[in-house]
Motif scaffolding. Structure first.
Motif, short mmCIF file in Angstrom:
data_model
loop_
_atom_site.label_atom_id
_atom_site.label_comp_id
_atom_site.label_asym_id
_atom_site.label_seq_id
_atom_site.Cartn_x
_atom_site.Cartn_y
_atom_site.Cartn_z
N LEU A 121 -1.04 -45.09 27.03
CA LEU A 121 -0.53 -44.51 25.79
C LEU A 121 -0.82 -45.42 24.60
CD1 LEU A 121 3.06 -43.29 26.69
CD2 LEU A 121 1.22 -41.88 25.75
N GLY A 122 -0.74 -46.72 24.85
CA GLY A 122 -0.98 -47.69 23.77
C GLY A 122 0.20 -47.84 22.84
N VAL A 123 1.42 -47.68 23.35
CA VAL A 123 2.61 -47.85 22.50
C VAL A 123 3.34 -49.13 22.90
CG1 VAL A 123 2.87 -45.37 22.12
CG2 VAL A 123 4.12 -46.47 24.01
N PRO A 124 4.14 -49.69 21.96
CA PRO A 124 4.90 -50.89 22.30
C PRO A 124 5.80 -50.64 23.51
CG PRO A 124 5.01 -50.47 19.94
CD PRO A 124 4.32 -49.29 20.55
N GLY A 125 5.87 -51.62 24.40
CA GLY A 125 6.73 -51.53 25.59
C GLY A 125 6.00 -51.03 26.81
N ASN A 203 5.61 -30.70 21.19
CA ASN A 203 5.20 -31.27 19.89
C ASN A 203 5.75 -32.68 19.67
OD1 ASN A 203 3.84 -28.89 19.03
ND2 ASN A 203 5.85 -27.96 18.67
N THR A 204 5.78 -33.44 20.73
CA THR A 204 6.45 -34.74 20.64
C THR A 204 5.58 -35.84 21.25
OG1 THR A 204 8.60 -33.66 20.71
CG2 THR A 204 8.55 -35.98 21.40
N VAL A 205 5.64 -37.00 20.62
CA VAL A 205 4.91 -38.16 21.16
C VAL A 205 5.88 -39.33 21.33
CG1 VAL A 205 2.64 -37.57 20.22
CG2 VAL A 205 4.22 -38.92 18.82
N ILE A 206 5.56 -40.19 22.27
CA ILE A 206 6.36 -41.41 22.46
C ILE A 206 5.88 -42.46 21.46
CG2 ILE A 206 6.82 -43.33 24.04
CD1 ILE A 206 7.02 -41.44 26.30
N GLU A 207 6.81 -43.08 20.77
CA GLU A 207 6.43 -44.14 19.82
C GLU A 207 6.64 -45.52 20.41
OE1 GLU A 207 5.78 -42.59 15.72
OE2 GLU A 207 7.91 -43.14 15.79
N VAL A 218 13.34 -44.18 25.61
CA VAL A 218 12.09 -44.16 24.84
C VAL A 218 12.38 -43.57 23.46
CG1 VAL A 218 10.67 -43.86 26.91
CG2 VAL A 218 11.31 -41.88 25.58
N HIS A 219 11.62 -44.04 22.49
CA HIS A 219 11.76 -43.53 21.13
C HIS A 219 10.61 -42.55 20.90
CE1 HIS A 219 14.80 -46.54 20.67
NE2 HIS A 219 13.95 -47.45 21.12
N VAL A 220 10.97 -41.35 20.45
CA VAL A 220 9.97 -40.29 20.31
C VAL A 220 9.97 -39.73 18.89
CG1 VAL A 220 10.11 -39.63 22.75
CG2 VAL A 220 11.56 -38.46 21.08
N ARG A 221 8.86 -39.05 18.58
CA ARG A 221 8.75 -38.43 17.25
C ARG A 221 8.20 -37.02 17.42
NH1 ARG A 221 4.42 -38.15 13.85
NH2 ARG A 221 3.31 -39.68 15.12
N ASN A 222 8.84 -36.08 16.73
CA ASN A 222 8.33 -34.72 16.71
C ASN A 222 7.19 -34.66 15.69
OD1 ASN A 222 8.02 -31.93 15.70
ND2 ASN A 222 9.65 -31.51 17.17
N VAL A 223 6.00 -34.26 16.15
CA VAL A 223 4.83 -34.34 15.26
C VAL A 223 4.84 -33.23 14.20
CG1 VAL A 223 3.32 -35.55 16.89
CG2 VAL A 223 3.40 -33.05 16.92
N GLU A 227 10.61 -35.91 12.74
CA GLU A 227 11.93 -36.39 13.13
C GLU A 227 11.81 -37.33 14.33
OE1 GLU A 227 15.37 -33.67 14.39
OE2 GLU A 227 14.67 -32.84 12.47
N THR A 228 12.56 -38.41 14.30
CA THR A 228 12.53 -39.34 15.44
C THR A 228 13.85 -39.25 16.21
OG1 THR A 228 13.34 -41.12 14.05
CG2 THR A 228 10.96 -41.00 14.34
N SER A 229 13.78 -39.54 17.49
CA SER A 229 15.00 -39.55 18.30
C SER A 229 14.79 -40.46 19.50
CB SER A 229 15.37 -38.13 18.75
OG SER A 229 14.28 -37.56 19.43
N THR A 230 15.86 -40.67 20.25
CA THR A 230 15.81 -41.54 21.43
C THR A 230 16.20 -40.73 22.66
OG1 THR A 230 16.35 -43.45 20.09
CG2 THR A 230 16.75 -43.66 22.43
N LEU A 231 15.44 -40.90 23.73
CA LEU A 231 15.75 -40.20 24.98
C LEU A 231 16.10 -41.24 26.04
CD1 LEU A 231 12.62 -37.83 25.09
CD2 LEU A 231 14.92 -37.21 24.34
N ASP A 232 17.18 -41.02 26.75
CA ASP A 232 17.52 -41.91 27.87
C ASP A 232 16.68 -41.51 29.07
OD1 ASP A 232 19.40 -43.27 26.41
OD2 ASP A 232 21.04 -41.91 26.98
N ALA A 233 16.07 -42.50 29.68
CA ALA A 233 15.26 -42.24 30.89
C ALA A 233 15.00 -43.57 31.57
CB ALA A 233 13.94 -41.58 30.53
#
Ligand code: NAP
Length: 314
Positions: A121-125, A203-207, A218-223, A227-233
């Protein structure tokens, strides 16, 4: 393996369906055939949970079982598997050299079938949490997530197959996809939409991927809305495609802008006596059956090439 002054007929680089099929055809043509196995015996198929789209194989055969059969089959006809990885190559000229960690081999022909690897994915974490919640193989790691809430990233066949597999263990499986439509084929779509354990986040990507020792969120953004939000997983399974394992061949073999080796309809690369087959040279189809077909063509093409060399006047 020690350095080897023998000149073999053919060295196959990689042991997935393409390489093993090339080895089978070469060995059955009585060619002295060596297969450098690479980092994963059997390639990607070896970690596939169940094979159901390879003609004639439709029940109860795992990728691991198919790999065992491929090994038994090529060895039956005399191909030798070398459990090592390629570290360097010289492919021009009539005798090709392939170096590995434990020595070097020479041959008159080479089949390059080093396959492809999972795209990150190439995202932090992501890298920090790989093996601690981030995975690229549900078949390998799914059982560790019994009763957990997991995320699957991607909308293709791989993501859907792995999401279905994860429902055996996980409490919930949420698929995060960057569009609002899946790329996966209709049959798989039908199965995932019918599975009550699988939900979709469109319509969402992991940031970024976050946690303590292991992944917790994980922190996600609706493209669409930004809007950004956090999902527990506790698990993040990433299936967003593959890239060809062709780094070693840069500047040596012709490739396209994505690194896929360029071959003609006889599996020939730009260098005489060097053939390629399977996912390293296939940006489009990427099936066991297409790789096996390409491997068969490469094996036969090698036989024809070596036969033609032998018939030349000395
Ligand atoms: P794929 O078909 O290329 O799908 C990759 C998915 O990941 C796509 O949905 C893509 O979104 C998404 N994606 C790509 N980059 C992303 C990024 N940076 N962030 C978020 N999402 C991203 O790859 P695949 O599923 O691994 O399949 C590869 C090939 O193998 C295909 O030809 C497939 O048919 C075949 N395959 C077949 C089977 C089977 O027949 N049973 C099983 C596995 C694989 P977009 O849709 O928006 O592009």
């Amino acid at each position: 393996m020690s350095s080897d002054i023998l000149i073999h007929d053919v060295i196959v680089i990689g042991s997935g369906p393409a390489g093993m099929s090339a080895a089978l055809y070469a060995a059955r043509a009585n060619l002295d055939t060596k297969v450098i196995v690479g980092p994963q015996l059997g390639g990607q198929v070896s970690i596939t949970y169940e094979i159901d789209n390879y003609l004639g194989i439709y029940e109860d055969l795992s990728g691991e079982d198919l790999t065992k059969r491929m090994v038994a089959h090529v060895e039956k006809f005399g191909a030798e598997l070398i459990y090592d990885e390629v570290t360097g190559i010289e492919l021009d000229g009539p005798v090709k050299t392939v170096r590995t960690y434990s020595g070097e081999l020479r041959a008159r022909a080479v089949v390059v079938s080093a396959g492809a690897s999972a795209t990150l994915l190439g995202v932090p974490g992501e890298v920090e949490f790989t093996g601690r919640g981030v995975s690229y193989c549900a078949t390998c790691d799914g059982a560790f997530f019994k009763g957990h809430d997991v995320l699957v990233v991607g909308g293709g066949d791989s993501a859907m197959e792995e999401a279905l597999f994860l429902t055996r263990f996980a409490n919930t499986v949420r698929v995060i996809h960057r569009r609002d439509q899946l790329r996966a084929g209709p049959q798989l779509q039908e199965r995932v939409f019918a599975n009550p354990k699988i939900a979709f986040i469109w319509n969402t990507v992991i940031e970024s991927i976050d946690g303590d020792r292991d992944v917790t969120r994980v922190h996600v953004r609706n493209v669409e809305t930004n809007e950004t939000s956090t999902l527990d997983a506790t698990g993040v399974f990433v299936f967003i495609g593959h890239y060809p394992n062709s780094n070693l061949f840069k500047g040596i073999l012709d490739m396209d802008e994505h690194g896929y080796l360029q071959i003609d309809d006889r599996m020939r690369t730009n260098l005489a006596g060097v053939y390629a087959c399977g996912e390293i040279a296939d940006p489009t189809w990427k099936q066991i059956s297409t790789s096996v077909g390409q491997g068969a063509m490469a094996g036969m093409a090698v036989e024809t090439w070596l036969g033609a060399l032998e018939s030349l006047p000395a």
